[in-house]
Design a protein around this motif. Structure first.
Motif, PDB file in Angstrom:
ATOM      1  N   GLY A   1       0.839  -1.190   0.000  1.00 59.18           N
ATOM      2  CA  GLY A   1       0.000   0.000   0.000  1.00 59.18           C
ATOM      3  C   GLY A   1       0.868   1.232   0.000  1.00 59.18           C
ATOM      4  O   GLY A   1       2.100   1.154   0.038  1.00 59.18           O
ATOM      5  N   GLN A   2       0.233   2.380  -0.042  1.00 59.51           N
ATOM      6  CA  GLN A   2       0.970   3.638  -0.018  1.00 59.51           C
ATOM      7  C   GLN A   2       1.557   3.852   1.371  1.00 59.51           C
ATOM      8  O   GLN A   2       0.867   3.733   2.377  1.00 59.51           O
ATOM      9  CB  GLN A   2       0.051   4.791  -0.374  1.00 59.51           C
ATOM     10  CG  GLN A   2      -0.505   4.696  -1.767  1.00 59.51           C
ATOM     11  CD  GLN A   2      -1.485   5.817  -2.057  1.00 59.51           C
ATOM     12  OE1 GLN A   2      -1.698   6.707  -1.255  1.00 59.51           O
ATOM     13  NE2 GLN A   2      -2.090   5.756  -3.221  1.00 59.51           N
ATOM     14  N   GLU A   3       2.833   4.157   1.422  1.00 64.52           N
ATOM     15  CA  GLU A   3       3.507   4.421   2.688  1.00 64.52           C
ATOM     16  C   GLU A   3       4.288   5.716   2.581  1.00 64.52           C
ATOM     17  O   GLU A   3       4.643   6.150   1.492  1.00 64.52           O
ATOM     18  CB  GLU A   3       4.467   3.276   3.052  1.00 64.52           C
ATOM     19  CG  GLU A   3       3.775   1.984   3.372  1.00 64.52           C
ATOM     20  CD  GLU A   3       4.744   0.909   3.825  1.00 64.52           C
ATOM     21  OE1 GLU A   3       5.856   1.243   4.281  1.00 64.52           O
ATOM     22  OE2 GLU A   3       4.386  -0.266   3.723  1.00 64.52           O
ATOM     23  N   MET A   4       4.561   6.297   3.738  1.00 69.39           N
ATOM     24  CA  MET A   4       5.375   7.505   3.768  1.00 69.39           C
ATOM     25  C   MET A   4       6.406   7.379   4.873  1.00 69.39           C
ATOM     26  O   MET A   4       6.221   6.656   5.855  1.00 69.39           O
ATOM     27  CB  MET A   4       4.518   8.738   4.007  1.00 69.39           C
ATOM     28  CG  MET A   4       3.930   8.810   5.383  1.00 69.39           C
ATOM     29  SD  MET A   4       3.117  10.403   5.615  1.00 69.39           S
ATOM     30  CE  MET A   4       2.551  10.193   7.279  1.00 69.39           C
ATOM     31  N   CYS A   5       7.497   8.081   4.695  1.00 65.74           N
ATOM     32  CA  CYS A   5       8.533   8.189   5.714  1.00 65.74           C
ATOM     33  C   CYS A   5       8.920   9.664   5.760  1.00 65.74           C
ATOM     34  O   CYS A   5       9.316  10.243   4.755  1.00 65.74           O
ATOM     35  CB  CYS A   5       9.731   7.327   5.368  1.00 65.74           C
ATOM     36  SG  CYS A   5      11.001   7.317   6.656  1.00 65.74           S
ATOM     37  N   VAL A   6       8.773  10.277   6.935  1.00 71.09           N
ATOM     38  CA  VAL A   6       9.012  11.702   7.086  1.00 71.09           C
ATOM     39  C   VAL A   6      10.075  11.913   8.151  1.00 71.09           C
ATOM     40  O   VAL A   6      10.008  11.320   9.232  1.00 71.09           O
ATOM     41  CB  VAL A   6       7.713  12.432   7.511  1.00 71.09           C
ATOM     42  CG1 VAL A   6       7.969  13.899   7.747  1.00 71.09           C
ATOM     43  CG2 VAL A   6       6.626  12.218   6.486  1.00 71.09           C
ATOM     44  N   ILE A   7      11.038  12.757   7.844  1.00 66.31           N
ATOM     45  CA  ILE A   7      12.051  13.156   8.819  1.00 66.31           C
ATOM     46  C   ILE A   7      11.825  14.634   9.093  1.00 66.31           C
ATOM     47  O   ILE A   7      11.872  15.455   8.181  1.00 66.31           O
ATOM     48  CB  ILE A   7      13.476  12.918   8.293  1.00 66.31           C
ATOM     49  CG1 ILE A   7      13.667  11.433   7.955  1.00 66.31           C
ATOM     50  CG2 ILE A   7      14.504  13.399   9.310  1.00 66.31           C
ATOM     51  CD1 ILE A   7      14.943  11.142   7.202  1.00 66.31           C
ATOM     52  N   LEU A   8      11.566  14.959  10.340  1.00 63.21           N
ATOM     53  CA  LEU A   8      11.265  16.332  10.736  1.00 63.21           C
ATOM     54  C   LEU A   8      12.302  16.800  11.748  1.00 63.21           C
ATOM     55  O   LEU A   8      12.414  16.237  12.836  1.00 63.21           O
ATOM     56  CB  LEU A   8       9.858  16.400  11.357  1.00 63.21           C
ATOM     57  CG  LEU A   8       9.449  17.744  11.955  1.00 63.21           C
ATOM     58  CD1 LEU A   8       9.338  18.815  10.868  1.00 63.21           C
ATOM     59  CD2 LEU A   8       8.140  17.600  12.708  1.00 63.21           C
ATOM     60  N   ASP A   9      13.091  17.803  11.375  1.00 64.02           N
ATOM     61  CA  ASP A   9      14.043  18.412  12.299  1.00 64.02           C
ATOM     62  C   ASP A   9      13.417  19.678  12.874  1.00 64.02           C
ATOM     63  O   ASP A   9      12.867  20.493  12.132  1.00 64.02           O
ATOM     64  CB  ASP A   9      15.354  18.763  11.583  1.00 64.02           C
ATOM     65  CG  ASP A   9      16.177  17.539  11.254  1.00 64.02           C
ATOM     66  OD1 ASP A   9      15.961  16.495  11.883  1.00 64.02           O
ATOM     67  OD2 ASP A   9      17.050  17.619  10.374  1.00 64.02           O
ATOM     68  N   THR A  10      13.517  19.846  14.192  1.00 62.81           N
ATOM     69  CA  THR A  10      12.921  20.997  14.879  1.00 62.81           C
ATOM     70  C   THR A  10      13.991  21.701  15.704  1.00 62.81           C
ATOM     71  O   THR A  10      14.110  21.464  16.904  1.00 62.81           O
ATOM     72  CB  THR A  10      11.746  20.554  15.774  1.00 62.81           C
ATOM     73  OG1 THR A  10      12.219  19.563  16.678  1.00 62.81           O
ATOM     74  CG2 THR A  10      10.616  19.974  14.955  1.00 62.81           C
TER      75      THR A  10
END
Length: 139
Positions: free
Chosen positions: A81-90
């Motif tokens: 299925g559709q998947e996502m991987c997100v890297i968020l720097d804060t």
């Protein structure tokens, strides 16, 4: 997230580090992770958690888990299925607030197949999220 006052419990450390419950308990048994058992649950102060994630015996394992999450996503060519991987720097956000916000949102949301990693040791807090998308952009 459980109301634990100023303490963290093992489930929080599992979420923050990506390490398993068993691994966290092994670190407690070995003395690397210090805490206090209250009403049958291990509790850790923010200072104890900070010392733990910075420990030279622990840090490489946490980084490997974080990196593995992204590498596994990139190497998986047979997604169902559709998947996502997100890297968020804060860089300017309070680390504790960022960690608790994501932990609370994940625990209280109806997310499907989500993986979460948090690294607040460096100056910039990093959150890595991997999730299956139920429906995106009509695709």
């Amino acid at each position: 997230m459980q109301d634990t006052g100023k303490y963290y419990v093992i489930n929080h450390l599992v979420m923050f580090t990506g390490l398993s419950d068993r691994t966290i308990r092994n670190y407690i048994a070995s003395g690397i992770l210090q805490g206090e058992k209250i009403n049958g649950l291990w509790h850790f102060t923010p200072e104890q958690v900070e010392e733990f994630v910075r420990h030279p015996a622990v840090r490489p394992s946490i980084l490997a888990k974080n990196n593995g999450l992204v590498y596994d996503f990139l190497l998986d060519t047979k997604k169902t299925g559709q998947e996502m991987c997100v890297i968020l720097d804060t860089p300017c956000a309070d680390k504790k607030t960022v960690a608790e916000c994501f932990c609370y949102s994940i625990n209280s949301g109806g997310y499907h197949n989500i993986q979460f990693s948090f690294d607040g040791v460096m100056e910039t807090s990093r959150v890595i999220l991997k999730a299956m998308l139920l429906k995106c952009c009509g695709l």
